[in-house]
Scaffold this motif. Structure first.
Motif, PDB file in Angstrom:
ATOM      1  N   VAL A  43       0.838  -1.185   0.000  1.00 48.91           N
ATOM      2  CA  VAL A  43       0.000   0.000   0.000  1.00 48.91           C
ATOM      3  C   VAL A  43       0.880   1.245   0.000  1.00 48.91           C
ATOM      4  N   GLU A  44       0.343   2.319  -0.546  1.00 47.59           N
ATOM      5  CA  GLU A  44       1.077   3.569  -0.587  1.00 47.59           C
ATOM      6  C   GLU A  44       0.934   4.310   0.743  1.00 47.59           C
ATOM      7  N   ASN A  45       1.750   5.334   0.887  1.00 49.17           N
ATOM      8  CA  ASN A  45       1.608   6.301   1.982  1.00 49.17           C
ATOM      9  C   ASN A  45       1.646   5.641   3.366  1.00 49.17           C
ATOM     10  N   LEU A  46       2.699   4.913   3.603  1.00 48.17           N
ATOM     11  CA  LEU A  46       2.882   4.276   4.907  1.00 48.17           C
ATOM     12  C   LEU A  46       4.273   4.627   5.420  1.00 48.17           C
ATOM     13  N   PHE A  47       4.373   4.939   6.712  1.00 45.48           N
ATOM     14  CA  PHE A  47       5.676   5.200   7.311  1.00 45.48           C
ATOM     15  C   PHE A  47       5.695   4.674   8.744  1.00 45.48           C
ATOM     16  N   HIS A  48       6.898   4.502   9.260  1.00 47.48           N
ATOM     17  CA  HIS A  48       7.080   4.062  10.641  1.00 47.48           C
ATOM     18  C   HIS A  48       7.306   5.281  11.525  1.00 47.48           C
ATOM     19  N   LEU A  49       6.662   5.307  12.680  1.00 44.98           N
ATOM     20  CA  LEU A  49       6.834   6.381  13.650  1.00 44.98           C
ATOM     21  C   LEU A  49       7.277   5.783  14.978  1.00 44.98           C
ATOM     22  N   LEU A  50       8.440   6.197  15.449  1.00 38.72           N
ATOM     23  CA  LEU A  50       8.998   5.662  16.695  1.00 38.72           C
ATOM     24  C   LEU A  50       9.277   6.835  17.635  1.00 38.72           C
ATOM     25  N   LYS A  51       8.604   6.846  18.781  1.00 39.68           N
ATOM     26  CA  LYS A  51       8.673   7.977  19.703  1.00 39.68           C
ATOM     27  C   LYS A  51       9.660   7.646  20.830  1.00 39.68           C
ATOM     28  N   LEU A  52      10.813   8.273  20.746  1.00 36.75           N
ATOM     29  CA  LEU A  52      11.936   7.935  21.614  1.00 36.75           C
ATOM     30  C   LEU A  52      11.678   8.244  23.080  1.00 36.75           C
ATOM     31  N   HIS A  53      10.855   9.245  23.373  1.00 38.04           N
ATOM     32  CA  HIS A  53      10.609   9.642  24.755  1.00 38.04           C
ATOM     33  C   HIS A  53       9.158   9.471  25.168  1.00 38.04           C
ATOM     34  N   GLY A  54       8.443   8.618  24.466  1.00 37.85           N
ATOM     35  CA  GLY A  54       7.073   8.344  24.841  1.00 37.85           C
ATOM     36  C   GLY A  54       6.093   9.294  24.189  1.00 37.85           C
ATOM     37  N   SER A  55       4.830   9.199  24.617  1.00 39.23           N
ATOM     38  CA  SER A  55       3.761   9.966  23.991  1.00 39.23           C
ATOM     39  C   SER A  55       2.673  10.244  25.006  1.00 39.23           C
ATOM     40  N   ILE A  56       1.919  11.321  24.755  1.00 43.64           N
ATOM     41  CA  ILE A  56       0.854  11.685  25.686  1.00 43.64           C
ATOM     42  C   ILE A  56      -0.301  10.694  25.668  1.00 43.64           C
ATOM     43  N   ASP A  57      -0.335   9.775  24.688  1.00 38.14           N
ATOM     44  CA  ASP A  57      -1.405   8.771  24.670  1.00 38.14           C
ATOM     45  C   ASP A  57      -0.892   7.368  24.976  1.00 38.14           C
ATOM     46  N   TRP A  58       0.305   7.265  25.561  1.00 36.68           N
ATOM     47  CA  TRP A  58       0.810   5.979  26.033  1.00 36.68           C
ATOM     48  C   TRP A  58       0.567   5.871  27.538  1.00 36.68           C
ATOM     49  N   GLU A  59       0.304   4.647  27.977  1.00 35.04           N
ATOM     50  CA  GLU A  59       0.097   4.420  29.405  1.00 35.04           C
ATOM     51  C   GLU A  59       0.578   3.020  29.763  1.00 35.04           C
ATOM     52  N   LEU A  60       1.149   2.885  30.939  1.00 35.01           N
ATOM     53  CA  LEU A  60       1.550   1.574  31.438  1.00 35.01           C
ATOM     54  C   LEU A  60       0.381   0.941  32.167  1.00 35.01           C
ATOM     55  N   ASP A  61      -0.121  -0.161  31.630  1.00 34.69           N
ATOM     56  CA  ASP A  61      -1.212  -0.883  32.269  1.00 34.69           C
ATOM     57  C   ASP A  61      -0.638  -1.699  33.424  1.00 34.69           C
ATOM     58  N   ALA A 101      15.797   5.960  29.480  1.00 35.26           N
ATOM     59  CA  ALA A 101      15.577   5.515  28.108  1.00 35.26           C
ATOM     60  C   ALA A 101      15.952   4.056  27.899  1.00 35.26           C
ATOM     61  N   PHE A 102      16.450   3.392  28.937  1.00 31.35           N
ATOM     62  CA  PHE A 102      16.801   1.987  28.782  1.00 31.35           C
ATOM     63  C   PHE A 102      15.887   1.081  29.600  1.00 31.35           C
ATOM     64  N   SER A 103      14.639   1.532  29.790  1.00 32.55           N
ATOM     65  CA  SER A 103      13.576   0.691  30.306  1.00 32.55           C
ATOM     66  C   SER A 103      12.564   0.507  29.188  1.00 32.55           C
ATOM     67  N   GLN A 104      11.674  -0.458  29.332  1.00 30.15           N
ATOM     68  CA  GLN A 104      10.668  -0.710  28.305  1.00 30.15           C
ATOM     69  C   GLN A 104       9.668   0.450  28.261  1.00 30.15           C
ATOM     70  N   PRO A 105       9.172   0.816  27.081  1.00 29.39           N
ATOM     71  CA  PRO A 105       9.475   0.269  25.760  1.00 29.39           C
ATOM     72  C   PRO A 105      10.632   0.971  25.048  1.00 29.39           C
ATOM     73  N   TYR A 106      11.289   1.877  25.763  1.00 26.91           N
ATOM     74  CA  TYR A 106      12.308   2.703  25.114  1.00 26.91           C
ATOM     75  C   TYR A 106      13.496   1.894  24.625  1.00 26.91           C
ATOM     76  N   VAL A 107      13.807   0.802  25.322  1.00 23.49           N
ATOM     77  CA  VAL A 107      14.961   0.014  24.901  1.00 23.49           C
ATOM     78  C   VAL A 107      14.755  -0.545  23.502  1.00 23.49           C
ATOM     79  N   ASP A 108      13.518  -0.945  23.172  1.00 21.10           N
ATOM     80  CA  ASP A 108      13.232  -1.468  21.830  1.00 21.10           C
ATOM     81  C   ASP A 108      13.331  -0.377  20.779  1.00 21.10           C
TER      82      ASP A 108
END
Length: 405
Positions: A232-250, A278-285
């Motif tokens: 498919v066209e128009n696809l990219f990978h986005l990797l947020k090195l310092h997290g995001s305002i819509d991420w949460e640890l369950d 930055a070397f705890s999950q998920p940042y290490v990945d």
């Protein structure tokens, strides 16, 4: 806007009158066109985005994304508001108590330094002081969260959309573009949604998306009735090195999930302890993916609005420059000349890049400009697709309907 490369005689050359063919303008225009064309046509294109890519977001002429200085002022203002509503015992004000416990001057202007010392002090001070310091830290971090959650339906992301159209529509034989960002905001995600781009951000599809780094090894294909497949066209990978305002640890499952509107976002806040965090999950990945991307042959990294103040990010870039001979680097920063010289903005990494450029390293280009300046100069090598034309038509219908109301 200016550029410095191995061909500009150790000088900053003005980028004036540049065209996509690079023929118009002087040496600066030609060098900008050459390096940006090489970037979008490289086998592997990687983007590193910092605060500078969010500072262009405005509503009614007002910039929405805060600078570090503005974050500091907002934290102080919130402490003053709380002092008026609920004074501390003994007549102390919260900012004085906060800085005193952190052992920094009240006039300290480096928010990273203050938060870092404040966090460290919670492990060293008596229980009574620790409780207060943790409460004040929670207030400061709440202010930061609210400040970076600035997107709304009426906020235009035209520069981000234009950027994605120019770098993310690559032929299927080339690797998907990877955008790494240190920003907590959702500018790229929202711009992608408005323009019909698909974002692979590491979260598996589902009613409650969970982070799974294997997602970055997947792709999306289209199957027709004859069982033929194509990417498919128009696809990219986005990797947020310092997290995001819509991420949460369950806490129940220990998994990172995506929850829009969460008040407990999983962020690496602006502290000097970011290196350890930055070397705890998920940042290490994500950091592993960043380092691996820079080691791939025939890779171009375009850095926009990142000041090279985070050592854990800057070091892999420097290592790639040293060891990957087919690695190309374009750095875009509005004050890049000041960062290359002694002064308050000095960066040893950018000074090293400038010395390599002056010594004739043709793999590097330093551009003094903003995100808004550089995007129009990136060549659009793919014509508009039918899907994009459809989104434009639908957007025009919506706009016309709103104008008639």
């Amino acid at each position: 806007m200016r550029i410095r490369t191995s061909r500009t005689s150790r000088q900053w050359a003005e980028v004036d009158g540049v065209g996509e063919d690079g023929e118009a303008g002087g040496i600066g225009a030609q060098e900008a066109a050459r390096h940006l064309s090489q970037a979008v046509r490289s086998a592997n294109l990687v983007i590193l985005s910092g605060l500078g890519t969010s500072l262009c977001v405005r509503r009614g002429g007002d910039r929405l994304a805060p600078t570090m200085w503005q974050l500091l002022e907002r934290v102080r203002a919130e402490f003053v508001r709380l002092d008026a509503a609920d004074p501390l015992p003994g007549g102390r004000d919260r900012w004085s108590a906060f800085t005193a416990s952190a052992n920094v001057d009240e006039e300290e202007g480096n928010l990273e330094h203050i938060l870092s010392r404040a966090k460290l002090s919670t492990e060293l001070v008596p229980e009574r002081v620790r409780v207060l310091q943790e409460r004040l830290l929670a207030v400061a971090e709440e202010v930061i969260l609210d400040a970076v959650d600035f997107l709304a339906a009426d906020v235009s992301l035209g520069t981000h959309a234009n950027f994605l159209r120019r770098i993310a529509r690559r032929p299927s034989r080339k690797a998907r573009v990877r955008i790494f960002t240190t920003n907590y905001d959702r500018c790229f995600e929202v711009a992608a949604g408005r323009e019909g781009f698909i974002v692979v951000d590491g979260f598996a599809f589902g009613s409650e998306p969970r982070f799974n780094p294997d997602q970055f090894n997947y792709d999306v294909v289209r199957r027709d009735t004859e069982e033929r497949t194509d990417y498919v066209e128009n696809l990219f990978h986005l990797l947020k090195l310092h997290g995001s305002i819509d991420w949460e640890l369950d806490e129940a499952s220990g998994r990172v999930v995506k929850r829009e509107g969460t008040r407990k976002p999983l962020l690496v806040y602006p502290r000097s302890t970011k290196y350890e965090m930055a070397f705890s999950q998920p940042y290490v990945d994500i950091m592993a993916a960043f380092q691996a991307s820079l080691r791939v042959p025939a890779t171009t990294l375009v850095v926009i609005g990142f000041g090279f103040n985070d050592k854990h990010i800057a070091e892999p870039v420097m290592a790639a420059v040293r060891s990957n001979l087919s690695f190309n680097l374009v750095v875009v920063d509005p004050v890049i000349e000041a960062r290359c010289a002694d002064g308050p903005l000095f960066s040893p990494y950018l000074e090293s890049f400038a010395k390599l450029v002056d010594d004739g390293d043709g793999r590097l280009a330093l551009v003094e400009g903003t995100f808004e300046d550089i995007v129009p100069l990136i060549p659009d090598i793919v014509s508009q697709t039918e899907v994009e034309r459809h989104y434009d038509r639908m957007r025009n219908i919506t706009t016309n309907a709103q104008d008639r109301r």
